[in-house]
Scaffold this active site. Structure first.
Site, PDB file in Angstrom:
ATOM      1  N   GLU A 135      28.576  38.216  40.276  1.00 41.70           N
ATOM      2  CA  GLU A 135      29.116  39.576  40.283  1.00 41.70           C
ATOM      3  C   GLU A 135      28.027  40.487  39.748  1.00 41.70           C
ATOM      4  O   GLU A 135      27.466  40.211  38.687  1.00 41.70           O
ATOM      5  CB  GLU A 135      30.385  39.642  39.437  1.00 41.70           C
ATOM      6  CG  GLU A 135      31.157  40.911  39.660  1.00 41.70           C
ATOM      7  CD  GLU A 135      32.480  40.913  38.896  1.00 41.70           C
ATOM      8  OE1 GLU A 135      33.250  39.936  39.007  1.00 41.70           O
ATOM      9  OE2 GLU A 135      32.716  41.893  38.190  1.00 41.70           O
TER      10      GLU A 135
ATOM     11  N   GLU B 109      35.032  35.094  34.413  1.00 41.83           N
ATOM     12  CA  GLU B 109      34.955  35.719  33.085  1.00 41.83           C
ATOM     13  C   GLU B 109      36.049  35.209  32.146  1.00 41.83           C
ATOM     14  O   GLU B 109      36.895  35.966  31.679  1.00 41.83           O
ATOM     15  CB  GLU B 109      35.028  37.242  33.219  1.00 41.83           C
ATOM     16  CG  GLU B 109      33.916  37.800  34.080  1.00 41.83           C
ATOM     17  CD  GLU B 109      33.843  39.315  34.107  1.00 41.83           C
ATOM     18  OE1 GLU B 109      34.786  39.976  33.654  1.00 41.83           O
ATOM     19  OE2 GLU B 109      32.822  39.833  34.575  1.00 41.83           O
TER      20      GLU B 109
HETATM   21  C1  GAL Z   1      34.222  42.486  35.902  1.00 39.80           C
HETATM   22  C2  GAL Z   1      35.429  41.815  36.504  1.00 39.80           C
HETATM   23  C3  GAL Z   1      35.909  42.531  37.750  1.00 39.80           C
HETATM   24  C4  GAL Z   1      35.927  43.992  37.557  1.00 39.80           C
HETATM   25  C5  GAL Z   1      34.552  44.453  37.204  1.00 39.80           C
HETATM   26  C6  GAL Z   1      34.389  45.940  37.079  1.00 39.80           C
HETATM   27  O1  GAL Z   1      34.167  42.254  34.545  1.00 39.80           O
HETATM   28  O2  GAL Z   1      35.118  40.496  36.830  1.00 39.80           O
HETATM   29  O3  GAL Z   1      37.175  42.049  38.087  1.00 39.80           O
HETATM   30  O4  GAL Z   1      36.835  44.306  36.554  1.00 39.80           O
HETATM   31  O5  GAL Z   1      34.205  43.876  35.966  1.00 39.80           O
HETATM   32  O6  GAL Z   1      33.086  46.249  36.702  1.00 39.80           O
END
Ligand code: GAL
Length: 919
Positions: A479, A404
């Site tokens: 993710e 990100e």
């Molecule tokens: C994403 C990030 C993670 C965590 C997650 C929580 O944006 O990559 O590290 O913060 O959100 O939803």
């Protein structure tokens, strides 16, 4: 022959900063600027006896109280700050001439490493392993070496709990001058046909001797049964001071493949001989497997299509912060495997090597992630470090360059990624590379089409559009999900900051488990998922802040106790029938009210019964599951699961009585008595009939005898502020956990667990005899080796207490007495003065201190703070104890030693180390 010794034992630790330059005189500043001259807490004279003795891995942060004022929600509200570590250790004179390496697996966060008074390394990434060559700087024999690590954890690299301190292992490796270089073996098996593989081996041999070395390299492959299945010998020579890379191809027929279900490992023995004598050897574990990615059909392991069923995880665990004993890595990977997971994303950083070892052994694919999106020299070094450390692990199948990053969709990001990919490919071109993106995927001049895979963080509504634009670019859910649940809790409550468990609560950018898996599993071109997160972690208590101190995202809590979504993943990811009832049945006082009940199942039909009365039977859509509102009455709620009309599974939940006692379950049947082995011990509240009571919150205390210790405790409650380094803990919804580590020994561990108002339980954990891992012991004695000596011996008896002007760097010289008698005093007829100023602590002053000269001779007068304390003629070097009883001692004590020397007497002077001891 190579030795690798653990450096984990007995460090002296000080929380906070320590003094480095303790005086501003020219003498001090001048001395501090010299090799070996670091002062204060980085010097051998520093008294660390009153510091705390700690064992590695060590994380000081989670032991600090939660603090709303000074803490940061993202870091879990523990303060971090600074800390100092010191370890004094001796090396055998036989080690002189060997190459000596100190390996640090990881320090959080900014580490400055001093060795024998000099800074030898500054490492400013808390996730990078680094190696320091101390060959030139080591002492052998009597004088100890001093390793000092200053850790500044006031800086952060992430937005999660990062811990603080030397939280991974440290090692000392000793090698012959001609040896295999650090990370000098790369095994890269190449499949040639179904039957034939070539094992490409690249071995870097380094010649640190003074002359050319004619070597033989033997590479020998051992299979999982211990049989030698291939061997190759290569002869060559290496010039002094140079390295050579030896390339070998070892053919193997029909190797047993490494797979997630059957993770077979081979061992490569790399042996270097000179004139037939072995001088160095190293063993590398590796595996035979192929990976392939296809833009339309996803990921293939050994040419078998395999949907990636992964989780993202940070590193901490209940009870131990980020300082996990190796056994707990095994526990965590095991819990994920039991869920049906086959992949692990090291979010957002390079993990400890022991985690990758566990993944190799247990069959877990790994997305190895780089911490910093950075194509500078420093950034590339961190990246290369990750690749050279990890490329032999068969479990590692993806490299992720970033997570990100705001530059991900820009031409600048594109240039950076290109450079970073080149750096990786130069070292390893066998793994696909990606970035985990939360935007920028549709930009033409961004990073997405440069990387091998498009990593989608969330954004699952964009899969199809992206596929249309980039039909040849594979996609992975790098993710996904970010849903919330609190273990055994079925009512969301914003005041209590807890979530229900019916797969409905999620971050605004996230998805439910069902939505996300449906989006991925119904698209063959999406390689798979990495769910945020496998385990809850300290910090990032999104969407809440205080009093929540850990996250609510985990499928498992911080202890590894399953929340309900665990069973939903099992239903999705396991082949065997899964039928889990989402709810408990202990709703005292709710009789007559409705309770929501849900399935997590892979059966196609489920029938529901309450107290043996049929309620309903439903066909189940796996992506929807099913829920009922059931009017609560105490008793048993039962589900029957059917596949193709056949009853395949029955599950029940029952109203229990009040908790009566505790049930203890251990991660494994025994511990090895090596002082290192560790495991999770889970404690559950049960009623008199032994039924788990999910609503009990009793306080439980622990005691332990035998060869074991409790490293820490936890209960998985994200809002709990009880300390983890304690001998008691409240149950959270019926559960808590101890992390137990063996001590060296084989006395079985007797654990007694006492819950308030509950019957106490004793439990025996067998401890089996095991060899302790070879380690480097620490020295606690205080040494004062760096003395000043008058540069010219004088014929006249000088004033032994003459003042040394602080700007005079030339009438006196610094000597290290541990090297023995000074040549300059040979054949002299006259006098010499040795001078030192040493700090003395209150404890030392009150404990009958004495100065111990390990070797001294001559006509000696010893002055303490200007007063004659002892006069003695010692014709031949002996050791000498000088008690300080009766002397008014200040915090700084000046010692002057006047020595009269005769030319016919051999080796007069202070001829060995000096230390301060207490009686
Ligand atoms: C994403 C990030 C993670 C965590 C997650 C929580 O944006 O990559 O590290 O913060 O959100 O939803």
């Amino acid at each position: 022959m190579r030795e690798r010794l653990s450096m984990d034992k007995d460090w002296q630790f000080h929380l906070g900063d320590a003094v480095l330059l303790n005086d501003n005189s020219h003498d001090a500043v001048y001395g501090n600027a010299k090799a070996g001259g670091s002062r204060g807490a980085a010097s051998i004279e520093w008294n660390d006896n009153e510091w705390e003795t700690v064992q590695l891995p060590h994380d000081w942060s989670y032991k600090q109280p939660f603090d709303r004022e000074n803490g940061v929600a993202d870091f879990g509200y523990n303060t971090r700050g600074m800390g100092w570590y010191r370890k004094k250790f001796k090396l055998d004179p036989a080690d002189n001439g060997k190459q000596l390496l100190l390996e640090f697996d990881g320090i959080a966060t900014h580490a400055t490493v001093y060795f024998n008074g000099s800074i030898l390394e500054r490492n400013f990434c808390g996730y990078t392993s680094f190696v320091i060559d101390v060959t030139d700087r080591a002492y052998f024999g009597d004088r100890p070496n001093l390793l000092v690590v200053k850790v500044d954890a006031t800086v952060s690299e992430g937005w999660w709990y990062e811990g603080a301190g030397i939280y991974r292992h440290v090692w000392l490796t000793k090698k012959a001058p001609v040896h295999i270089a650090d990370r000098g073996v790369w095994v890269n098996p190449i499949k040639q046909s179904n039957a034939k593989w070539l094992t490409n081996v690249e071995t870097t041999i380094k010649n640190e001797s003074e002359e050319i070395a004619a070597y033989q390299l033997i590479s020998r492959i051992e299979d999982a049964n211990g049989e030698i299945v291939a061997e190759q010998r290569t002869e060559g020579s290496s010039e002094a001071g140079k390295s050579v890379v030896v390339k070998q191809d070892l053919p193997i027929e029909h190797p047993v493949l490494w797979d997630v279900d059957d993770p077979t490992l081979y061992k490569l023995h790399s042996i270097v001989t000179i004139n037939g004598q072995e001088v160095d050897s190293v063993v590398t574990n590796y595996g035979y497997r192929t990976i392939r990615i296809c833009p339309d059909t996803g990921f293939y392991l050994n040419e078998r299509p395999l949907k990636i069923k992964g989780t993202c995880n940070h590193q901490d665990h209940a009870g131990v912060g980020v300082a996990l004993p190796d056994g707990i890595q095994e526990y965590r990977i095991g819990r994920l495997k039991e869920m049906g997971s086959n992949a692990y994303r090291c979010a957002h950083h390079n993990p400890t090597p022991e985690l990758l070892d566990a993944c190799d052994r247990l069959g877990m694919l790994v997305m190895d992630e780089n911490r910093n999106f950075d194509s500078s020299r420093e950034g590339l070094l961190q990246l290369e470090n990750m690749v050279t450390r990890d490329r032999n692990h068969p479990s590692v199948v993806f490299y992720s360059l970033f997570n990100e990053e705001p530059l991900q969709g820009t031409p600048i990001g594109r240039k950076m990624v290109k450079r970073m990919m080149r750096a990786v490919r130069k070292l390893d071109s066998t793994r696909p590379i990606l970035g985990a993106m939360n935007g920028g995927v549709m930009e033409d001049e961004g990073t997405v089409d440069v990387t091998d895979i498009a990593g989608f963080n969330y954004m699952n509504g964009g899969y199809d559009k992206f596929k249309e634009k980039h039909p040849n670019q594979p996609i992975i859910g790098s993710e996904t999900v970010s849903s919330f649940a609190t273990r055994s809790n079925y009512i969301s409550d914003t005041e209590q900051q807890v979530f229900e468990s019916y797969d409905r609560e999620k971050a605004s950018w996230g998805n439910t488990v069902r939505e996300s898996w449906k989006a991925i599993n119904t698209r063959d071109f999406v390689m798979g998922t990495f769910v945020w997160t496998g385990f809850d972690y300290r910090g990032e208590p999104t969407p809440y802040e205080w009093p929540s101190v850990s996250t609510h995202f985990g499928i498992l809590d911080t202890c590894g106790f399953a929340k309900d979504p665990y069973y939903l993943y099992q239903a999705f990811w396991l082949d065997e029938p899964v039928l889990h009832i989402v709810a408990h049945w202990n709703w005292r006082g709710k009789e007559g009210q409705t309770v929501k009940v849900m399935t997590h199942t892979n059966c196609d039909e489920v029938a529901l019964y309450l107290n043996d009365v049929f309620v309903d039977r439903q066909t189940i859509d796996i992506y929807e599951q099913h829920e009922w509102d059931v009017v609560y009455e105490p008793g048993t709620l039962k589900m029957e699961g059917y596949k193709d009309g056949q009853l395949v599974k029955v599950s029940e939940i029952t109203t229990t009585d009040e908790a009566h006692t505790l049930r203890i379950e251990t991660q494994k049947p025994f511990l090895l008595g090596d002082g290192r082995d560790a495991m999770a011990v889970n404690i559950y509240a049960v009623d008199a009939e032994g039924r788990f009571v999910p609503t009990n919150q009793s306080k439980v205390s622990f005691s332990m005898n035998g060869s074991g210790q409790i490293l820490g405790v936890g209960n998985g409650n994200p809002n709990c502020h009880e300390p983890d380094n304690a001998m008691e803990r409240s149950l959270f919804n019926g559960c808590c956990q101890l992390i137990v580590q063996s001590k060296v020994g084989q006395e079985d561990i007797e654990l007694t667990v006492q819950g308030e108002g509950l019957q106490s339980v004793s439990y025996v954990i067998p401890v089996n005899a095991a060899e302790e891992m070879p380690f480097v012991p620490s020295i606690s004695e205080r040494y004062i080796n760096n003395w000043l000596v008058t540069q010219e011996p004088t014929a006249e008896r000088p004033d032994p207490n003459v003042t040394i002007h602080p700007t005079d760097m030339n009438s006196w010289e610094k000597v290290d007495v541990s090297f023995g008698a000074l040549q300059m005093l040979r054949g002299v007829n006259g006098y010499v003065i040795y001078r030192n100023r040493i700090p003395m602590s209150a404890q030392e002053k009150s404990s009958n201190p004495y100065i111990w000269f390990h070797s001294i001779s001559g006509d000696i007068e010893i002055y303490i703070d200007g007063k004659l304390h002892l006069k003695k003629f010692i014709p031949w070097s002996v050791d000498l104890e000088v008690p300080l009883q009766g002397v008014e001692l200040d915090d700084q004590v000046t010692i002057s030693v006047l020595i009269g020397i005769k030319p016919d007497m051999y080796s007069h002077g202070i001829n060995g180390s000096v230390s301060i001891r207490m009686k």
